[in-house]
Design a protein around this motif. Sequence first.
Motif, PDB file in Angstrom:
ATOM      1  N   ALA A 165      -0.287   4.505  -3.623  1.00  0.00           N
ATOM      2  CA  ALA A 165       0.844   4.838  -2.745  1.00  0.00           C
ATOM      3  C   ALA A 165       1.841   3.685  -2.704  1.00  0.00           C
ATOM      4  CB  ALA A 165       0.331   5.149  -1.334  1.00  0.00           C
ATOM      5  N   ALA A 166       1.325   2.446  -2.644  1.00  0.00           N
ATOM      6  CA  ALA A 166       2.204   1.273  -2.618  1.00  0.00           C
ATOM      7  C   ALA A 166       3.017   1.190  -3.908  1.00  0.00           C
ATOM      8  CB  ALA A 166       1.388  -0.002  -2.415  1.00  0.00           C
ATOM      9  N   CYS A 167       2.367   1.451  -5.052  1.00  0.00           N
ATOM     10  CA  CYS A 167       3.074   1.434  -6.341  1.00  0.00           C
ATOM     11  C   CYS A 167       4.202   2.456  -6.353  1.00  0.00           C
ATOM     12  CB  CYS A 167       2.115   1.746  -7.494  1.00  0.00           C
ATOM     13  SG  CYS A 167       1.123   0.342  -7.979  1.00  0.00           S
ATOM     14  N   GLU A 168       3.908   3.635  -5.870  1.00  0.00           N
ATOM     15  CA  GLU A 168       4.934   4.690  -5.846  1.00  0.00           C
ATOM     16  C   GLU A 168       6.135   4.245  -5.025  1.00  0.00           C
ATOM     17  OE1 GLU A 168       1.698   8.324  -6.042  1.00  0.00           O
ATOM     18  OE2 GLU A 168       3.216   8.360  -4.441  1.00  0.00           O
ATOM     19  N   LEU A 169       5.851   3.685  -3.842  1.00  0.00           N
ATOM     20  CA  LEU A 169       6.952   3.282  -2.965  1.00  0.00           C
ATOM     21  C   LEU A 169       7.733   2.094  -3.528  1.00  0.00           C
ATOM     22  CD1 LEU A 169       5.284   3.827   0.509  1.00  0.00           C
ATOM     23  CD2 LEU A 169       7.251   5.059  -0.407  1.00  0.00           C
ATOM     24  N   ILE A 170       7.046   1.145  -4.160  1.00  0.00           N
ATOM     25  CA  ILE A 170       7.750   0.009  -4.779  1.00  0.00           C
ATOM     26  C   ILE A 170       8.701   0.542  -5.844  1.00  0.00           C
ATOM     27  CG2 ILE A 170       7.526  -2.057  -6.219  1.00  0.00           C
ATOM     28  CD1 ILE A 170       4.747  -2.504  -4.958  1.00  0.00           C
ATOM     29  N   SER A 171       8.188   1.463  -6.640  1.00  0.00           N
ATOM     30  CA  SER A 171       8.988   2.014  -7.729  1.00  0.00           C
ATOM     31  C   SER A 171      10.186   2.810  -7.196  1.00  0.00           C
ATOM     32  CB  SER A 171       8.096   2.875  -8.604  1.00  0.00           C
ATOM     33  OG  SER A 171       8.850   3.576  -9.534  1.00  0.00           O
ATOM     34  N   GLU A 172       9.966   3.559  -6.125  1.00  0.00           N
ATOM     35  CA  GLU A 172      11.044   4.410  -5.598  1.00  0.00           C
ATOM     36  C   GLU A 172      12.097   3.613  -4.833  1.00  0.00           C
ATOM     37  OE1 GLU A 172       9.199   7.433  -3.176  1.00  0.00           O
ATOM     38  OE2 GLU A 172       7.895   8.026  -4.839  1.00  0.00           O
ATOM     39  N   GLU A 173      11.643   2.643  -4.036  1.00  0.00           N
ATOM     40  CA  GLU A 173      12.564   2.037  -3.073  1.00  0.00           C
ATOM     41  C   GLU A 173      12.829   0.553  -3.286  1.00  0.00           C
ATOM     42  OE1 GLU A 173      10.967   3.071   0.723  1.00  0.00           O
ATOM     43  OE2 GLU A 173      10.980   5.202   0.252  1.00  0.00           O
ATOM     44  N   GLY A 174      12.073  -0.074  -4.168  1.00  0.00           N
ATOM     45  CA  GLY A 174      12.224  -1.516  -4.346  1.00  0.00           C
ATOM     46  C   GLY A 174      11.219  -2.230  -3.467  1.00  0.00           C
ATOM     47  N   ILE A 175      10.705  -3.322  -3.964  1.00  0.00           N
ATOM     48  CA  ILE A 175       9.581  -3.994  -3.306  1.00  0.00           C
ATOM     49  C   ILE A 175       9.926  -4.497  -1.908  1.00  0.00           C
ATOM     50  CG2 ILE A 175       9.966  -6.355  -4.197  1.00  0.00           C
ATOM     51  CD1 ILE A 175       6.845  -6.165  -4.942  1.00  0.00           C
ATOM     52  N   ASP A 176      11.199  -4.884  -1.710  1.00  0.00           N
ATOM     53  CA  ASP A 176      11.572  -5.433  -0.407  1.00  0.00           C
ATOM     54  C   ASP A 176      11.587  -4.388   0.703  1.00  0.00           C
ATOM     55  OD1 ASP A 176      11.827  -7.994  -1.306  1.00  0.00           O
ATOM     56  OD2 ASP A 176      13.946  -7.790  -1.802  1.00  0.00           O
ATOM     57  N   GLU A 177      11.705  -3.136   0.316  1.00  0.00           N
ATOM     58  CA  GLU A 177      11.836  -2.086   1.329  1.00  0.00           C
ATOM     59  C   GLU A 177      10.476  -1.522   1.754  1.00  0.00           C
ATOM     60  OE1 GLU A 177      14.773  -1.602   2.568  1.00  0.00           O
ATOM     61  OE2 GLU A 177      15.747  -2.860   1.064  1.00  0.00           O
ATOM     62  N   VAL A 178       9.421  -1.900   1.065  1.00  0.00           N
ATOM     63  CA  VAL A 178       8.129  -1.273   1.327  1.00  0.00           C
ATOM     64  C   VAL A 178       7.491  -1.820   2.611  1.00  0.00           C
ATOM     65  CG1 VAL A 178       5.805  -0.881   0.426  1.00  0.00           C
ATOM     66  CG2 VAL A 178       7.763  -0.835  -1.112  1.00  0.00           C
ATOM     67  N   ARG A 179       7.145  -0.906   3.529  1.00  0.00           N
ATOM     68  CA  ARG A 179       6.487  -1.273   4.785  1.00  0.00           C
ATOM     69  C   ARG A 179       5.086  -0.675   4.801  1.00  0.00           C
ATOM     70  NH1 ARG A 179       9.868  -3.939   4.286  1.00  0.00           N
ATOM     71  NH2 ARG A 179      11.881  -4.204   5.288  1.00  0.00           N
ATOM     72  N   ILE A 180       4.179  -1.385   5.457  1.00  0.00           N
ATOM     73  CA  ILE A 180       2.786  -0.929   5.505  1.00  0.00           C
ATOM     74  C   ILE A 180       2.670   0.468   6.119  1.00  0.00           C
ATOM     75  CG2 ILE A 180       0.583  -1.353   6.704  1.00  0.00           C
ATOM     76  CD1 ILE A 180       0.596  -4.111   5.745  1.00  0.00           C
ATOM     77  N   ALA A 181       3.451   0.724   7.156  1.00  0.00           N
ATOM     78  CA  ALA A 181       3.371   2.032   7.816  1.00  0.00           C
ATOM     79  C   ALA A 181       3.718   3.166   6.843  1.00  0.00           C
ATOM     80  CB  ALA A 181       4.311   2.058   9.019  1.00  0.00           C
ATOM     81  N   ARG A 182       4.700   2.922   5.982  1.00  0.00           N
ATOM     82  CA  ARG A 182       5.117   3.951   5.018  1.00  0.00           C
ATOM     83  C   ARG A 182       4.040   4.151   3.948  1.00  0.00           C
ATOM     84  NH1 ARG A 182       8.708   6.793   3.831  1.00  0.00           N
ATOM     85  NH2 ARG A 182       9.760   5.783   2.097  1.00  0.00           N
TER      86      ARG A 182
END
Lengths: 206, 216
Positions: B13-30
Amino acid sequence: MSPRPNIDHIRRPQILAAAAEVIAERGIAATRVADVAGRAGTSTSAVLYWFGSKEELLAEALMWEDDLFYADVTERLAEGYSPAERLALLIEAASLGGGWTLWMELWSRALRDPQAAEARENGDLRWREAIAEVVRDGCESGDFEEVDPDQVALTLSALLDGLAVQVTLGDSEVTAARMNQIGRTMAERLVSCQVPESPSRWLAPA
Amino acid sequence: MSAEQTRARILEAACELISEEGIDEVRIARVATRARVSTSLVHHYFSTREELLTGALMLSFDLAAEERFGSDAGRVRLDGSTHAEALALAIEQCLPDLGANEHEWVLWVELWLRAARDPELRPVSAQLYERYRGWLLSVMEAGVEAGEFRTDYPERVADLAVGLFDGLGLRVLLRDPGMDTHRARQVIAAALAPELGVQTRELMPAATPPEPTATR
């Protein structure tokens, strides 16, 4: 808006220098306008007067750094060197370049933001044109073999971008000196002319 | 779900979010929402956000490396194929193929940015690059040993190749109007062929359209 003291224009370069530093350290997402103001020794409102948003601040800071890079390189290129020496100077300047972290920030944003993508493309074209111009001169003077200057610039600029990643990440094998050496070797092949050590010799041969 | 599966699901899930939004935007809750687990469960496996992001990047590259690098150069070289064909295949595997390994390439660019800012991540990037260069070097050296490639500096050619892959791959990924995957392959083949004493076309995939004459 309250009247602005007319010395504010002096602060603009200071704000840009501070923004370049802070963004490179923390990334745009973790940078607050107040951090930039603090580093520049000015107020948040002064920063916001010049730059409406953080995105704008990133783009402007990058351009400011890029302008400094070209001003520096242009000054040294004007000193009557041969095309091969000028090519060596460009490769050396890229190898030593300190602005790569901001470029990486822009690359990452360009994946998702069309404005950042456009800024990236413009910066890239500017760099390729700087290389192509030297190659064109070398072809005209007969120092270089007849080649397509744009093609040479494309290959060389992509190679330097790629190597700069490893140099910026502090790789122990691909250092600035190694990047300089690989860049010169590639350039020699591309223009069929010996590319000497850069006349400024900032980087010792690898 | 086992602990291992839960951990893997969170990392995915973290990989997907990093790829979609950029690493700086990734929050644990998401990440928790995406993985359909609670925030506290994510914290159970990863004490900090940094740890989670580093873990996600490492997992992604481990999987990619496993698939790409395999054990050694023999992996890319099919039975009966030449070393030039093996290198052509390696070039193909390293460049972004929009759609297929694009996700992996986006994470690669995010890693650059992250490691540029955070010295703690540099041993990770150094290790990944060492493996990357080592794999290419083994492809080159196998060709030299077989008498097919001629170079006294296989390490330099491997470094050159990695530099070109990163620089040109980035442009393909960003959909630069002057660069697509096919064009990137031509530029790389033209740059590496003389270094190895082979013809450019030998490093291109079979049945490739003729080279365009226009450059822009």
